[in-house]
Write an enzyme that holds these catalytic residues in place. Structure first.
Site, mmCIF file in Angstrom:
data_model
loop_
_atom_site.group_PDB
_atom_site.id
_atom_site.type_symbol
_atom_site.label_atom_id
_atom_site.label_comp_id
_atom_site.label_asym_id
_atom_site.label_seq_id
_atom_site.Cartn_x
_atom_site.Cartn_y
_atom_site.Cartn_z
ATOM 1 N N ASP A 122 -0.952 0.811 -1.870
ATOM 2 C CA ASP A 122 -0.661 0.694 -3.289
ATOM 3 C C ASP A 122 -1.586 -0.342 -3.937
ATOM 4 O O ASP A 122 -2.371 -1.009 -3.245
ATOM 5 C CB ASP A 122 0.818 0.303 -3.447
ATOM 6 C CG ASP A 122 1.426 0.878 -4.708
ATOM 7 O OD1 ASP A 122 0.668 1.317 -5.589
ATOM 8 O OD2 ASP A 122 2.668 0.882 -4.820
ATOM 9 N N ASP A 164 4.191 7.206 -11.704
ATOM 10 C CA ASP A 164 5.237 7.471 -10.707
ATOM 11 C C ASP A 164 6.150 8.589 -11.192
ATOM 12 O O ASP A 164 6.592 8.583 -12.347
ATOM 13 C CB ASP A 164 6.125 6.230 -10.520
ATOM 14 C CG ASP A 164 5.428 5.136 -9.754
ATOM 15 O OD1 ASP A 164 4.205 5.224 -9.537
ATOM 16 O OD2 ASP A 164 6.124 4.171 -9.378
#
Ligand code: GLA
Length: 411
Positions: free
Chosen positions: A160, A219
């Site tokens: 990430d 997301d």
């Protein structure tokens, strides 16, 4: 003669793609499996919620389900840990380690268990100073962390990009790939770099050299709005995104939320169909211990999976955007010996309560084969029959739903 020319051209393009992209031999088709984040988030409360907290127990149970309920055989073979697995600090040597209460046996033991079930284990790190959930980041420890996860037997890394400068990512992600290669363990590398760099403001040819997949955009959340928002973004940016997808390197619109709380049956079919058309990784984030038979049947649909996993690896495109009728048409070219076949998705963005009849010809979709195509419905198995480029084809699409067709050249 022309068949030979087309075949040679396709072979050349494939060869070219291969030589300029990450060469760890992994993800020749979009990877499939299960990922904890969307459904289980950062639930670390194993005292009050032991059944759902991020713990080795949760992953062992999901491994059992993947292995015993038929998922693995269909290709869903990666079991992926996301954020919140770590201890809040590193050990005295600077090594990462798992939270000792929630993962009392450590990640290596969990990997052994997952491997014993014929599955692969994925893990999550963050390139920055901290993970998005506030756990230790890797920026000063790339080599150490690559060696740690390889030593544990990890098979996939999602790295990430919280708490990092985007400008550092252009050396950071390639460095991480290099360190993982040095360990000698093939580790599928999923990079969140573009999601932090504004989606299309990255050089995707560089990404394809270093990553097997990359999260491009927002997301996903548990809603139809979120699914369509992502689909729209992929359609709007397809000229940048579609050319960079291919065997070994994929755009990732994020997890499948089929089987969770919000999507209707039609919406669930639509997400599955669109992820197949987009050549997207198929990582379910749901509770496999209690998933409904309807959700299971959608996620296990072999014909949709066949489109997803097509060996040519071409990402589909939105070829008709839809105006007032709010019907979009997407096509994905699929591998055949000398002439392409297609997946065709009709996506109904109307919510006005009744199925919508939509008519077009295959010529409208710029299909080329003059003799025409046999057309069948992927979800129902219905055979529409034979369509040359001029014969009108009508499909009936449910609200917030999809009709997914497979069309292959036939006389
Ligand atoms: C980011 C990622 C998500 C998830 C969380 C974890 O938001 O995009 O997929 O990994 O971090 O904190």
């Amino acid at each position: 003669m022309w068949k030979a020319v087309v075949t040679a051209a396709v072979a050349f393009v494939l060869l070219f793609c291969r030589s300029s992209t990450l060469d760890n031999g992994l993800a020749r088709t979009p990877p499939m499996g299960w990922l904890a984040w969307e459904r289980f988030r950062c639930n670390v409360d194993c005292v009050d919620d032991p059944y759902n907290c991020i713990s080795e127990e949760l992953f062992m149970q999901m491994a059992d389900r993947l292995a015993e309920d038929g998922w693995k055989e269909l290709g869903y073979n990666y079991l992926n840990i996301d954020d919140c697995w770590m201890s809040m600090d590193r050990d005295e040597q600077g090594n990462l380690y798992a939270n000792k209460t929630r993962f009392p046996n450590g990640i290596k033991k969990l990997a052994d268990y997952v491997h014993s079930k014929g599955l692969k284990l994925g893990i999550y790190l963050d390139f920055g100073t901290h993970t998005c959930g506030g756990y230790p980041g890797s920026i000063k420890y790339l080599q150490k962390d690559a060696e740690t996860i390889a030593g544990w037997g990890i098979d996939m890394l999602k790295m990430d990009g919280c708490y990092a400068n985007v400008s550092d990512m252009s050396w950071g992600y390639p460095d991480m790939e290099m360190y993982m290669n040095k360990t000698g363990r093939p580790i599928l590398f999923s990079c969140s770099w573009p999601a932090y760099a504004g989606g299309i403001k990255v050089d995707y040819s560089v990404l394809a050299k270093h990553c097997n997949a990359w999260r491009n955009y927002d997301d996903i959340q548990d809603s139809w709005d979120s699914v369509t928002h992502i689909i729209d973004w992929f359609g709007d940016n397809q000229d940048v995104l579609a050319p960079v997808a291919g065997p070994g390197h994929w755009n990732d619109p994020d997890m499948l939320i089929v089987g969770d709380y919000s999507l209707s049956y039609e919406e669930s079919k639509a997400q599955m169909a669109m992820w197949a058309i987009l050549a997207a990784p198929l990582f379910m984030s749901n509770d496999l211990r209690s998933i409904s038979p309807e959700a299971r049947s959608i996620l296990m649909n072999k014909e949709v999976i066949r489109i997803s996993q097509d060996s040519l690896g071409m990402q589909g495109r939105r070829v008709i955007k839809g105006g007032e009728d709010k019907i979009e048409v997407w096509t994905r070219e699929l591998d055949v010996t000398f002439l392409p076949s297609y997946g065709i998705a009709f996506l109904n963005r109307r919510a006005d309560g009744e199925p919508y009849n939509y008519t077009l010809t295959l010529g409208d979709l710029k299909f080329q084969y003059m003799m025409g195509y046999a057309v069948e419905d992927v979800f129902t198995g219905h055979q529409y029959g034979h369509y040359d480029l001029y014969r009108e084809l009508t499909v009936s699409i449910d609200p917030n739903g999809v009709v997914l067709l497979y069309a292959y050249p036939s006389k």
